[in-house]
Design a protein around this motif. Structure first.
Motif, PDB file in Angstrom:
ATOM      1  N   MET A 130       0.859  -1.182   0.000  1.00  0.00           N
ATOM      2  CA  MET A 130       0.000   0.000   0.000  1.00  0.00           C
ATOM      3  C   MET A 130       0.891   1.227   0.000  1.00  0.00           C
ATOM      4  N   GLY A 131       0.554   2.213  -0.806  1.00  0.00           N
ATOM      5  CA  GLY A 131       1.396   3.402  -0.887  1.00  0.00           C
ATOM      6  C   GLY A 131       0.574   4.659  -1.111  1.00  0.00           C
ATOM      7  N   THR A 132       1.197   5.793  -0.817  1.00  0.00           N
ATOM      8  CA  THR A 132       0.544   7.080  -1.019  1.00  0.00           C
ATOM      9  C   THR A 132       1.620   8.146  -1.216  1.00  0.00           C
ATOM     10  N   LEU A 133       1.207   9.419  -1.315  1.00  0.00           N
ATOM     11  CA  LEU A 133       2.145  10.506  -1.601  1.00  0.00           C
ATOM     12  C   LEU A 133       2.062  11.614  -0.556  1.00  0.00           C
ATOM     13  N   LYS A 134       3.178  12.330  -0.427  1.00  0.00           N
ATOM     14  CA  LYS A 134       3.212  13.533   0.399  1.00  0.00           C
ATOM     15  C   LYS A 134       3.888  14.646  -0.400  1.00  0.00           C
ATOM     16  N   ARG A 135       3.648  15.882   0.044  1.00  0.00           N
ATOM     17  CA  ARG A 135       4.302  17.039  -0.568  1.00  0.00           C
ATOM     18  C   ARG A 135       4.638  18.032   0.534  1.00  0.00           C
ATOM     19  N   ARG A 136       5.742  18.719   0.380  1.00  0.00           N
ATOM     20  CA  ARG A 136       6.158  19.676   1.409  1.00  0.00           C
ATOM     21  C   ARG A 136       5.114  20.761   1.616  1.00  0.00           C
ATOM     22  N   ILE A 137       4.865  21.090   2.875  1.00  0.00           N
ATOM     23  CA  ILE A 137       3.944  22.181   3.188  1.00  0.00           C
ATOM     24  C   ILE A 137       4.682  23.503   3.011  1.00  0.00           C
ATOM     25  N   ASP A 138       4.093  24.396   2.226  1.00  0.00           N
ATOM     26  CA  ASP A 138       4.745  25.689   2.004  1.00  0.00           C
ATOM     27  C   ASP A 138       3.915  26.846   2.547  1.00  0.00           C
ATOM     28  N   SER A 139       2.932  26.527   3.379  1.00  0.00           N
ATOM     29  CA  SER A 139       2.062  27.578   3.897  1.00  0.00           C
ATOM     30  C   SER A 139       1.614  27.249   5.311  1.00  0.00           C
ATOM     31  N   ASP A 140       1.767  28.220   6.205  1.00  0.00           N
ATOM     32  CA  ASP A 140       1.305  28.034   7.581  1.00  0.00           C
ATOM     33  C   ASP A 140      -0.207  27.855   7.620  1.00  0.00           C
ATOM     34  N   GLN A 141      -0.917  28.484   6.678  1.00  0.00           N
ATOM     35  CA  GLN A 141      -2.373  28.340   6.616  1.00  0.00           C
ATOM     36  C   GLN A 141      -2.755  26.882   6.358  1.00  0.00           C
TER      37      GLN A 141
END
Length: 263
Positions: A130-141
């Motif tokens: 099982m797999g999924t994706l992440k991406r860097r957060i670039d916003s405090d909101q």
């Protein structure tokens, strides 16, 4: 990056669960964005991905079915009440051949089809189930928005936890700001082997899953490891009518950059 596939013979089917009913945004899959219903944007980007074999929409509503048929998409009517999108994908898998299945949320508009490639290729080259994706957060909101799911992983890239809360908490930062390389958004798509998908949907709803309203926590609560890969490709998530103007602006900007004539 191109991955050497461990088993190029395994087929990959993308299933896009699309319900008409939504507490926050009824009829969301049919909202018009640059002259197309949202479900068409999601479908076309998945169809353009070179790493998948088949794409279909699984819906419970004739209006969505008709809309998909109008743009030439493949659609399957499923009227039973399923707990989650994962359970709907599993029902599709029960009625089709195939080895691996991608669950792509009908409100996750990919800005590049290689976002799916970033999930499929490393999955096929790994022994993950099982797999999924992440991406860097670039916003405090985004970091503090409970509508944006966060994920934290171990050193091998397996998920430790998913949460609507800002995790991990940096205790000594009074500003509670997002830290590059530490905080990541979880994207709404998963890939499973057929066996893991069947196992997952046979399990009862988990305590954490029910609390956070995050179906992937059912897997973690039952010892199913979820491998998480990082992508730099963007996507748009539409949860409520208030998200539409911002999404339209990003789609217009993308279309202009690609030289696409807008309606």
């Amino acid at each position: 990056m191109h991955w050497d596939r461990a088993d190029v013979k395994r087929s990959v089917t993308v299933v896009i669960p699309a319900r008409y009913g939504s507490s926050r945004f009824p009829g969301k899959p049919l909202v018009q964005l640059l002259g197309k219903p949202m479900i068409q944007h999601v479908y076309e980007q998945a169809k353009a991905c070179r790493a998948v074999n088949d794409v279909l929409v699984a819906t419970d509503d004739e209006r969505i079915k008709s809309a998909v048929e109008r743009f030439g998409g493949q659609v399957l009517m499923m009227t039973e009440p399923y707990r989650t999108g994962t359970d709907r994908v599993a029902a599709v898998a029960d009625n089709r051949t195939g080895d691996c299945f991608v669950d792509l949320q009908g409100d996750e508009i990919l800005l590049h089809p290689d976002l799916i490639t970033d999930l499929v290729e490393p999955f096929l080259a790994s022994d993950a189930t099982m797999g999924t994706l992440k991406r860097r957060i670039d916003s405090d909101q985004d970091f503090h928005n409970p509508g944006v799911v966060k994920v934290t992983t171990d050193r091998e890239g397996y998920a430790l936890y998913f949460s609507r809360a800002p995790i991990p908490l940096v205790r000594d930062d009074p500003k509670r700001a997002a830290v590059p390389g530490l905080h990541f958004i979880h994207l709404g798509l998963y890939i499973y082997t057929r066996e893991t998908l069947q196992r997952l949907t046979a399990l009862p709803t988990g305590t954490l899953e029910d609390a956070e309203k995050l179906e992937q926590l059912r897997a973690l609560e039952n010892g199913i490891r979820i491998r998480v890969w990082e992508t730099a490709h963007g996507s748009l998530r539409i949860d409520s009518p208030e998200d539409v103007p911002g999404a339209l602006e990003q789609l217009r900007t993308r279309a202009t950059g690609l030289g696409i004539t807008q309606p």
